[in-house]
Scaffold this motif. Structure first.
Motif, PDB file in Angstrom:
ATOM      1  N   ALA A  13      -7.303   0.299  -9.629  1.00 60.88           N
ATOM      2  CA  ALA A  13      -6.924  -0.603  -8.928  1.00 60.88           C
ATOM      3  C   ALA A  13      -7.476  -1.725  -9.101  1.00 60.88           C
ATOM      4  O   ALA A  13      -9.059  -1.893  -9.565  1.00 60.88           O
ATOM      5  N   VAL A  45       0.724  -1.514   0.351  1.00 56.84           N
ATOM      6  CA  VAL A  45       0.195  -0.457  -0.123  1.00 56.84           C
ATOM      7  C   VAL A  45       1.459   1.496  -0.212  1.00 56.84           C
ATOM      8  O   VAL A  45       0.948   2.417  -0.973  1.00 56.84           O
ATOM      9  N   ASN A  74     -10.081   3.953  -1.379  1.00 59.09           N
ATOM     10  CA  ASN A  74      -8.569   5.294  -1.172  1.00 59.09           C
ATOM     11  C   ASN A  74      -7.765   5.216  -1.892  1.00 59.09           C
ATOM     12  O   ASN A  74      -7.117   6.332  -2.382  1.00 59.09           O
ATOM     13  N   ILE A  75      -7.353   4.149  -2.655  1.00 55.16           N
ATOM     14  CA  ILE A  75      -6.288   4.260  -3.959  1.00 55.16           C
ATOM     15  C   ILE A  75      -7.528   4.778  -5.142  1.00 55.16           C
ATOM     16  O   ILE A  75      -6.281   5.593  -5.818  1.00 55.16           O
ATOM     17  N   GLU A  76      -8.233   4.654  -5.371  1.00 57.53           N
ATOM     18  CA  GLU A  76      -9.003   4.771  -6.476  1.00 57.53           C
ATOM     19  C   GLU A  76      -9.429   6.421  -6.175  1.00 57.53           C
ATOM     20  O   GLU A  76     -10.111   6.707  -7.063  1.00 57.53           O
ATOM     21  N   VAL A 120      -6.963   6.914 -11.248  1.00 57.72           N
ATOM     22  CA  VAL A 120      -6.036   5.751 -10.260  1.00 57.72           C
ATOM     23  C   VAL A 120      -6.794   4.489 -10.809  1.00 57.72           C
ATOM     24  O   VAL A 120      -8.243   4.674 -10.728  1.00 57.72           O
ATOM     25  N   ILE A 131       1.668   6.799  -6.630  1.00 54.50           N
ATOM     26  CA  ILE A 131       0.400   7.543  -7.822  1.00 54.50           C
ATOM     27  C   ILE A 131       1.212   9.061  -7.192  1.00 54.50           C
ATOM     28  O   ILE A 131       1.587   9.720  -8.717  1.00 54.50           O
ATOM     29  N   ILE A 180       2.087   2.177  -3.391  1.00 51.60           N
ATOM     30  CA  ILE A 180       1.492   1.878  -4.907  1.00 51.60           C
ATOM     31  C   ILE A 180       1.077   3.601  -4.370  1.00 51.60           C
ATOM     32  O   ILE A 180       0.957   4.787  -5.687  1.00 51.60           O
ATOM     33  N   ASN A 181       1.253   4.412  -3.065  1.00 44.92           N
ATOM     34  CA  ASN A 181       1.047   5.768  -2.741  1.00 44.92           C
ATOM     35  C   ASN A 181       1.507   6.562  -3.240  1.00 44.92           C
ATOM     36  O   ASN A 181       1.775   7.344  -3.975  1.00 44.92           O
ATOM     37  N   ARG A 198      -9.613  -0.726  -2.406  1.00 45.77           N
ATOM     38  CA  ARG A 198      -9.769   0.619  -4.117  1.00 45.77           C
ATOM     39  C   ARG A 198     -10.436   0.993  -3.513  1.00 45.77           C
ATOM     40  O   ARG A 198      -9.993   2.621  -4.366  1.00 45.77           O
TER      41      ARG A 198
END
Length: 169
Positions: free
Chosen positions: A164, A118, A155-157, A162, A125, A121-122, A153
């Motif tokens: 995931a 994680v 918070n990532i998206e 973005v 980004i 990934i952050n 997904r």
């Protein structure tokens, strides 16, 4: 009569232009979404053995891109497109230059590595966001530690552009 016909032609063209402008079409976003959906649907089926390294997953992703009719060096590049961020440079696993998109593959092997994935990934980004309009993260989970894909997904998206994808072995 000629003025009437000319008026009707102009009116028809204006109606077509108005309809086009009111219905935003983003073919690049649709192509990116199509590629992401294709990878999400086919990656597990194409993986013939349990991947040991992230590079194993990258190899299968590349084979799927080739199978989709994409050419290395033309439609996509592997391990190219350096992005300088602060004091370091990062390189996406795959870049799609025509779509201004980067594809990054992550392999989750055990629960203890989940936090670092994680964090990676952050960081990606932030770094890739400087050079690419869209980012697709392919997270391949061999450990089964991602129980709720929607929660993972969410918070990532939250960042614009973005996507995931979570694939479980």
């Amino acid at each position: 009569m000629q003025q009437q016909a000319l008026f009707e032609d102009v009116r028809a063209n204006l109606s077509i232009l108005r309809a086009y402008l009111l219905n935003p079409v983003n073919p690049k976003a649709e192509r990116i979404s199509g590629i992401a959906d294709f990878l999400e649907t086919n990656l597990r089926r194409a993986m013939l053995h349990m991947p040991e390294r992230e590079r194993d997953v990258q190899g299968v992703v590349e084979q799927l891109l080739i199978g989709k009719g994409m050419e290395n060096g033309l439609d996509y590049d592997r391990e190219s497109g350096r992005v300088k961020y602060s004091a370091k440079e990062v390189i996406p696993d795959f870049s799609l230059p025509q779509l201004f998109t980067a594809i990054e593959v992550k392999l989750v092997k055990d629960r203890s590595k989940m936090g670092s994935v994680v964090d990676e990934i952050n960081a990606d980004i932030v770094a890739y966001g400087r050079a690419y309009r869209a980012l697709v993260f392919v997270v391949y989970d061999v450990s089964g530690c991602i129980r709720d894909g929607a929660e993972f997904r969410r918070n990532i998206e939250a960042a614009d552009g973005v996507r995931a994808i979570i694939v479980k072995h």
